[in-house]
Design a protein around this motif. Structure first.
Motif, PDB file in Angstrom:
ATOM      1  N   ASP A  18      -3.155   5.914  -1.772  1.00 16.86           N
ATOM      2  CA  ASP A  18      -3.776   5.273  -0.383  1.00 16.86           C
ATOM      3  C   ASP A  18      -4.823   4.053  -0.753  1.00 16.86           C
ATOM      4  OD1 ASP A  18      -2.427   6.956   1.023  1.00 16.86           O
ATOM      5  OD2 ASP A  18      -4.062   8.341   1.184  1.00 16.86           O
ATOM      6  N   TRP A  19      -5.105   3.732  -1.907  1.00 13.87           N
ATOM      7  CA  TRP A  19      -5.973   2.696  -2.223  1.00 13.87           C
ATOM      8  C   TRP A  19      -5.208   1.303  -1.916  1.00 13.87           C
ATOM      9  CZ3 TRP A  19     -10.872   2.553  -2.652  1.00 13.87           C
ATOM     10  CH2 TRP A  19     -11.681   3.696  -3.146  1.00 13.87           C
ATOM     11  N   GLN A  21      -3.169   0.395   0.669  1.00 11.91           N
ATOM     12  CA  GLN A  21      -3.209   0.349   1.937  1.00 11.91           C
ATOM     13  C   GLN A  21      -4.671   0.128   2.448  1.00 11.91           C
ATOM     14  OE1 GLN A  21      -1.142   3.292   3.517  1.00 11.91           O
ATOM     15  NE2 GLN A  21       0.891   2.167   3.521  1.00 11.91           N
ATOM     16  N   TRP A  22      -5.780   0.909   1.563  1.00 12.58           N
ATOM     17  CA  TRP A  22      -7.074   0.778   2.072  1.00 12.58           C
ATOM     18  C   TRP A  22      -7.548  -0.471   2.122  1.00 12.58           C
ATOM     19  CZ3 TRP A  22     -11.573  -0.373  -0.446  1.00 12.58           C
ATOM     20  CH2 TRP A  22     -12.879  -0.125   0.350  1.00 12.58           C
ATOM     21  N   THR A  23      -7.405  -1.156   0.749  1.00 13.27           N
ATOM     22  CA  THR A  23      -7.916  -2.441   0.278  1.00 13.27           C
ATOM     23  C   THR A  23      -7.368  -3.345   1.261  1.00 13.27           C
ATOM     24  OG1 THR A  23      -7.949  -1.744  -1.803  1.00 13.27           O
ATOM     25  CG2 THR A  23      -7.974  -3.938  -1.626  1.00 13.27           C
ATOM     26  N   GLU A  24      -5.910  -3.352   1.633  1.00 14.47           N
ATOM     27  CA  GLU A  24      -5.550  -4.347   2.451  1.00 14.47           C
ATOM     28  C   GLU A  24      -6.158  -4.292   3.732  1.00 14.47           C
ATOM     29  OE1 GLU A  24      -1.055  -5.998   3.940  1.00 14.47           O
ATOM     30  OE2 GLU A  24      -1.413  -3.829   3.146  1.00 14.47           O
ATOM     31  N   SER A  25      -6.277  -3.280   4.249  1.00  9.84           N
ATOM     32  CA  SER A  25      -6.854  -3.074   5.536  1.00  9.84           C
ATOM     33  C   SER A  25      -8.417  -3.546   5.652  1.00  9.84           C
ATOM     34  CB  SER A  25      -7.033  -1.761   5.850  1.00  9.84           C
ATOM     35  OG  SER A  25      -7.617  -1.278   6.971  1.00  9.84           O
ATOM     36  N   LEU A  72      -3.538  -3.976  -7.415  1.00 13.17           N
ATOM     37  CA  LEU A  72      -4.922  -3.553  -6.841  1.00 13.17           C
ATOM     38  C   LEU A  72      -6.039  -3.977  -7.450  1.00 13.17           C
ATOM     39  CD1 LEU A  72      -5.762  -1.528  -4.768  1.00 13.17           C
ATOM     40  CD2 LEU A  72      -5.745   0.364  -6.243  1.00 13.17           C
ATOM     41  N   ASP A  73      -6.152  -3.947  -8.795  1.00 13.37           N
ATOM     42  CA  ASP A  73      -7.525  -4.657  -9.336  1.00 13.37           C
ATOM     43  C   ASP A  73      -7.681  -5.855  -8.872  1.00 13.37           C
ATOM     44  OD1 ASP A  73      -8.248  -2.241 -10.802  1.00 13.37           O
ATOM     45  OD2 ASP A  73      -6.728  -2.942 -12.420  1.00 13.37           O
ATOM     46  N   ALA A  74      -6.640  -6.813  -8.795  1.00 12.22           N
ATOM     47  CA  ALA A  74      -6.708  -8.177  -8.197  1.00 12.22           C
ATOM     48  C   ALA A  74      -7.178  -8.244  -7.002  1.00 12.22           C
ATOM     49  CB  ALA A  74      -5.406  -8.873  -8.558  1.00 12.22           C
TER      50      ALA A  74
END
Length: 90
Positions: A18-19, A21-25, A72-74
């Motif tokens: 879920d990370w 989607q959470w980061t994008e949100s 995700l790291d970027a």
């Protein structure tokens, strides 16, 4: 249902899947637009670019670019940059 944890009054997912989607949100909530995620080429890793504006002044924006070993790291590095910028501009 996945459990969540609250950090800095922001609910974060407890499961790795879920990370993204959470980061994008979270990026969108901070005013980030025009997302570009790409391979960093021969360097390896990934590059994420976006533009973000201030909530009270949408005409005042800045471009952000971050790299990382995974997409995700970027994205999360860009999120940290936007957070820091918003705090310093206040």
């Amino acid at each position: 249902a996945p459990q969540t944890a609250s950090v800095d009054n922001v609910t974060q997912p407890a499961t790795p899947g879920d990370w993204f989607q959470w980061t994008e949100s979270r990026l969108k909530n901070l005013g980030a637009t025009q997302f570009i995620l790409e391979s960093a080429g021969e360097m390896g890793g990934y590059r994420f670019r976006c533009k973000a504006s201030l909530p009270n002044d949408p005409g005042f924006s800045r471009h952000f670019e971050a790299t990382g070993p995974t997409p995700l790291d970027a994205m999360q590095e860009a999120l940290r940059q936007i957070d820091a910028w918003r705090i310093n501009v206040r």
